[in-house]
Scaffold this motif. Sequence first.
Motif, PDB file in Angstrom:
ATOM      1  N   HIS A  97       0.840  -1.182   0.000  1.00 22.16           N
ATOM      2  CA  HIS A  97       0.000   0.000   0.000  1.00 22.16           C
ATOM      3  C   HIS A  97       0.886   1.247   0.000  1.00 22.16           C
TER       4      HIS A  97
ATOM      5  N   ASN B  95      -3.667  -0.521  -1.803  1.00 23.77           N
ATOM      6  CA  ASN B  95      -2.568  -1.217  -2.466  1.00 23.77           C
ATOM      7  C   ASN B  95      -2.484  -0.815  -3.932  1.00 23.77           C
TER       8      ASN B  95
ATOM      9  N   VAL C 170      -8.052  -2.612  -1.201  1.00 24.68           N
ATOM     10  CA  VAL C 170      -7.898  -2.114   0.155  1.00 24.68           C
ATOM     11  C   VAL C 170      -8.378  -3.244   1.051  1.00 24.68           C
TER      12      VAL C 170
ATOM     13  N   TYR D   1      -3.623   3.220   2.819  1.00 24.33           N
ATOM     14  CA  TYR D   1      -3.536   1.770   2.854  1.00 24.33           C
ATOM     15  C   TYR D   1      -4.135   1.108   1.608  1.00 24.33           C
TER      16      TYR D   1
END
Length: 296
Positions: free
Chosen positions: A90, A232, A113, A230
Amino acid sequence: MKIKLFHLLVTILVIGLLAGCNSDSASGDKNEKVVTVKVGITGSDGQYWDIIKKKALEKNIKVEYVEFSDYVLPNTALVNGEVDVNAFQHLAFLSQFIAENNVNIVPIGSTVVAPLGLYSEKYKDVSEIPNGSKIAVPNDPANLGRGLKVLQQAGLIELREDVGLYPTVKDIVKNPKNIEIVEVVAQQTPRVLPDVAASIINGGIAGQAGYTLADAIFHDDPNSKDTLPYVNVFATLEKNKDNEAYKTIAEIYQTEEVAKAVEEDTKGASIVTKVPVPELQKELDRLVENIKQGKE
């Protein structure tokens, strides 16, 4: 007679040339050169990777997966030219690597996510965790920081204010149950469950270990506005950010077929999300700058 024969031969020759041209044109897609792209990942057992590989080949892109056993090597391999793209991290993790190594890696597409969960083989609720218990967390800075925040949200610890994205155990200001934080490699977090009261396990790793998000005794909110760090991503070197083959692979990840496969493979623990690349880059730049200024 000779003139007619000459015209006939010329006509046959022209028709033959045109037929040859049409034949080449019709088979152009089949004969188009196949481009090989090496993609660094940390787990290749999901069916969605096979789907991506198949769909890419239909576009004359041969995907070769290079699997790594930890969260540092895929970026090192990218910088060294051992892979062309990677898809495992992430933005928070990537920003830390960029700031520490002064490299130009950029996102070219979002993937998923995943809520970060606290799992236990011994307890069904956070309130049951006894005093003096051990809790395992991933040891890389980004996931360690996020893991500690999950423990704070669960009411087990309290971190100092304005701690940023990358708190460490030194930032714990209250620990009413005297919890011992055990830092381990992310891939080991499910394996240490028999030896600890609970363990923070990343979504993808939890899925590979046979856990669903419903098995977690606590997890953070994937829909929170604070989740963007966060998300990715597919990442590559900045000089290759406009490579069409690389971008095509990232786009394939966003297809409905892949999204369904990801949900099935991860048992709902990962959610395919489409965030515009400029937004990803803006957030990455913010995170890197904050790290350099000591704000994160």
